[in-house]
Write a protein that holds these residues in place. Sequence first.
Motif, mmCIF file in Angstrom:
data_model
loop_
_atom_site.group_PDB
_atom_site.id
_atom_site.type_symbol
_atom_site.label_atom_id
_atom_site.label_comp_id
_atom_site.label_asym_id
_atom_site.label_seq_id
_atom_site.Cartn_x
_atom_site.Cartn_y
_atom_site.Cartn_z
ATOM 1 N N GLY A 221 -62.117 -60.650 43.149
ATOM 2 C CA GLY A 221 -61.950 -59.570 44.103
ATOM 3 C C GLY A 221 -62.968 -59.687 45.218
ATOM 4 O O GLY A 221 -63.740 -60.657 45.286
ATOM 5 N N ASN A 222 -62.994 -58.712 46.102
ATOM 6 C CA ASN A 222 -63.952 -58.789 47.201
ATOM 7 C C ASN A 222 -64.488 -57.416 47.588
ATOM 8 O O ASN A 222 -63.802 -56.403 47.460
ATOM 9 N N VAL A 223 -65.716 -57.416 48.037
ATOM 10 C CA VAL A 223 -66.346 -56.271 48.703
ATOM 11 C C VAL A 223 -66.980 -56.844 49.966
ATOM 12 O O VAL A 223 -67.910 -57.639 49.891
ATOM 13 N N THR A 224 -66.459 -56.494 51.120
ATOM 14 C CA THR A 224 -67.040 -56.966 52.375
ATOM 15 C C THR A 224 -67.518 -55.766 53.183
ATOM 16 O O THR A 224 -66.891 -54.711 53.173
ATOM 17 N N PHE A 225 -68.627 -55.930 53.876
ATOM 18 C CA PHE A 225 -69.192 -54.800 54.611
ATOM 19 C C PHE A 225 -70.172 -55.294 55.667
ATOM 20 O O PHE A 225 -70.631 -56.449 55.634
ATOM 21 N N ARG A 226 -70.475 -54.415 56.608
ATOM 22 C CA ARG A 226 -71.552 -54.660 57.566
ATOM 23 C C ARG A 226 -72.788 -53.932 57.081
ATOM 24 O O ARG A 226 -72.737 -52.738 56.765
ATOM 25 N N ASP A 351 -66.588 -50.545 41.375
ATOM 26 C CA ASP A 351 -67.808 -50.650 40.569
ATOM 27 C C ASP A 351 -68.780 -51.663 41.171
ATOM 28 O O ASP A 351 -69.996 -51.464 41.156
ATOM 29 N N ALA A 352 -68.239 -52.753 41.701
ATOM 30 C CA ALA A 352 -69.096 -53.755 42.337
ATOM 31 C C ALA A 352 -69.770 -53.185 43.575
ATOM 32 O O ALA A 352 -70.957 -53.436 43.823
ATOM 33 N N GLN A 353 -69.029 -52.407 44.357
ATOM 34 C CA GLN A 353 -69.610 -51.775 45.540
ATOM 35 C C GLN A 353 -70.768 -50.866 45.156
ATOM 36 O O GLN A 353 -71.822 -50.856 45.800
ATOM 37 N N ASN A 363 -84.058 -52.044 46.918
ATOM 38 C CA ASN A 363 -84.810 -53.206 47.387
ATOM 39 C C ASN A 363 -85.094 -53.210 48.888
ATOM 40 O O ASN A 363 -85.596 -54.211 49.415
ATOM 41 N N ALA A 364 -84.805 -52.115 49.584
ATOM 42 C CA ALA A 364 -85.084 -52.060 51.027
ATOM 43 C C ALA A 364 -86.588 -52.197 51.257
ATOM 44 O O ALA A 364 -87.374 -51.359 50.806
ATOM 45 N N PRO A 365 -87.023 -53.242 51.970
ATOM 46 C CA PRO A 365 -88.469 -53.469 52.114
ATOM 47 C C PRO A 365 -89.096 -52.612 53.207
ATOM 48 O O PRO A 365 -88.434 -52.235 54.190
ATOM 49 N N PHE A 366 -90.335 -52.284 53.037
ATOM 50 C CA PHE A 366 -91.144 -51.587 54.048
ATOM 51 C C PHE A 366 -90.562 -50.221 54.425
ATOM 52 O O PHE A 366 -90.849 -49.687 55.496
ATOM 53 N N GLY A 367 -89.738 -49.649 53.561
ATOM 54 C CA GLY A 367 -89.133 -48.356 53.868
ATOM 55 C C GLY A 367 -88.058 -48.423 54.931
ATOM 56 O O GLY A 367 -87.696 -47.400 55.545
ATOM 57 N N ALA A 368 -87.493 -49.618 55.187
ATOM 58 C CA ALA A 368 -86.466 -49.791 56.219
ATOM 59 C C ALA A 368 -85.244 -48.928 55.917
ATOM 60 O O ALA A 368 -84.894 -48.682 54.764
ATOM 61 N N THR A 369 -84.581 -48.469 56.981
ATOM 62 C CA THR A 369 -83.324 -47.745 56.847
ATOM 63 C C THR A 369 -82.193 -48.753 56.657
ATOM 64 O O THR A 369 -82.070 -49.720 57.423
ATOM 65 N N VAL A 370 -81.389 -48.531 55.638
ATOM 66 C CA VAL A 370 -80.297 -49.450 55.303
ATOM 67 C C VAL A 370 -78.982 -48.682 55.331
ATOM 68 O O VAL A 370 -78.850 -47.646 54.666
ATOM 69 N N GLU A 371 -78.021 -49.180 56.100
ATOM 70 C CA GLU A 371 -76.718 -48.522 56.206
ATOM 71 C C GLU A 371 -75.598 -49.538 55.999
ATOM 72 O O GLU A 371 -75.710 -50.699 56.414
ATOM 73 N N ILE A 372 -74.501 -49.056 55.364
ATOM 74 C CA ILE A 372 -73.312 -49.879 55.141
ATOM 75 C C ILE A 372 -72.132 -49.212 55.841
ATOM 76 O O ILE A 372 -71.928 -48.002 55.734
ATOM 77 N N ASP A 373 -71.346 -50.016 56.567
ATOM 78 C CA ASP A 373 -70.077 -49.513 57.109
ATOM 79 C C ASP A 373 -69.098 -50.672 57.198
ATOM 80 O O ASP A 373 -69.358 -51.766 56.700
#
Length: 476
Positions: A221-226, A351-353, A363-373
């Motif tokens: 299967g696949n999970v693709t994202f930005r 479930d994989a997503q 695991n976001a380093p240095f407190g970075a903001t992480v977003e998925i769309d």
Amino acid sequence: MTDTDEHVQPKTSSSDSAIRDAVAGSLPSTIADLSRLVRIPSVSWAAFDPAHVRASAEAVATLARDTGVFESVEVLQAPIGETEELGQPAVLATRRAKNGRPTVMLYAHHDVQPPGKDEDWDSQPFEPTVRGDRIYGRGAADDKAGVMAHIASLRALTAAVGNDFDLGLALFIEGEEEFGSRSFANFLRANREALAADAIIVADSNNWDEKTPALTIALRGNVTFRLTVTTLEHASHSGMFGGAVPDAMLATIRLLSTFWDDAGSVAVDGLTRHDGVTPEYTEEQLRAEAGLLPGVSPIGTGTILSRIWSQPSITVTGIDAPSVANASNTLSPTVSVKVSVRVAPGQTAKDAQAAIQRHLTANAPFGATVEIDDLDLGDPFLVDTSGYAVGEAKRAMADAWGVEPVELGIGGSIPFIADLVREFPEAEILVTGVEDPHSRAHSPNESLHLGVFSRAILAEALLLGRLNDASHVASA
């Protein structure tokens, strides 16, 4: 579609010999029709002219009508998701079953990937060119050859038995598989009665090699994202603040590196593996087929095919960041990457997503903001190989190729198969194809091996002829 659930199949069909002759005799015209389809640049991606996809659909509809076997041939569209936007045009052609015979859905897609740069091709991408035993062009293999395999097999069946046969048919040629099949589920629901079938042949996969056929029984299967990583409100001078301020590129590199262990295997908690048996496949074969450079080692652990078929993988397929030519001495405030996750059979894409999302947050380093769309999901697929249609398909392949077929897993994904399983849970799904390991689908110099093409057509035509001869016995 029949209302019986017990099937008795003939060992051979009275039409076998005539079908063989018809496939061989019509191969030149089949290749000519394929070439005409390849010349239509039917790229379904949003940035390309949809008129070409429409023209391709109309050309396929004409081919379907000209077989003379269908009661109805239409070019249809369905809405995308919950919106009013319509997906790309698809072809739906139908014929009712008679005298207790089964109905077979024939699926392929007429849209293609973007060609990329012309200079990366040895000949023009939309000008089909024969060199040696291969025909080159975008879509020559993926999947206009699948379209023509269906058309050619129907022509051969008609030449052998006439057009008044009993087998039911639903030809479904999609127009946006390469752009995520965004209207696929709605199309199935809107046309469910017309598409209902006992067996579904999906002609969009691979063969073991140019001499050995394969039936695909497992798909990842696949999970693709930005993924967008942000550390700064604005860009800053790297000389003034570098060494104290974490830029987005640093944070992105650090975060992405947590996806894999030192061997290159996926190291994301919650992504599972499938325990499956794989045929022998050497590192030398991997190097030859994948183009692995001398000195570059394969990644992962376990048998090579288990890494491709049965384990998850993660690939970064694109990066939005300043180019080398435009690079300045600047700390980047934000970086976006495209991530493609292949999900092993046995785990849902949802479930994989969730596992990926937990991993990124933790695991976001240095407190970075992480977003998925820009998220797309597709479930894996495992075939129940005990059904009557699977057995008949494998026997037809062996008779057409002169070699027993391999049960194949595929590292890639065909997400819409989950939709087929949901809408038609009783149907046997046969994932076949006309490609081989050197077809280079999606890449420059995509090609179709003409011998593989001929044998794939013959295998499908023999299968259809035998299903047309099949007698059905209602279960008690």
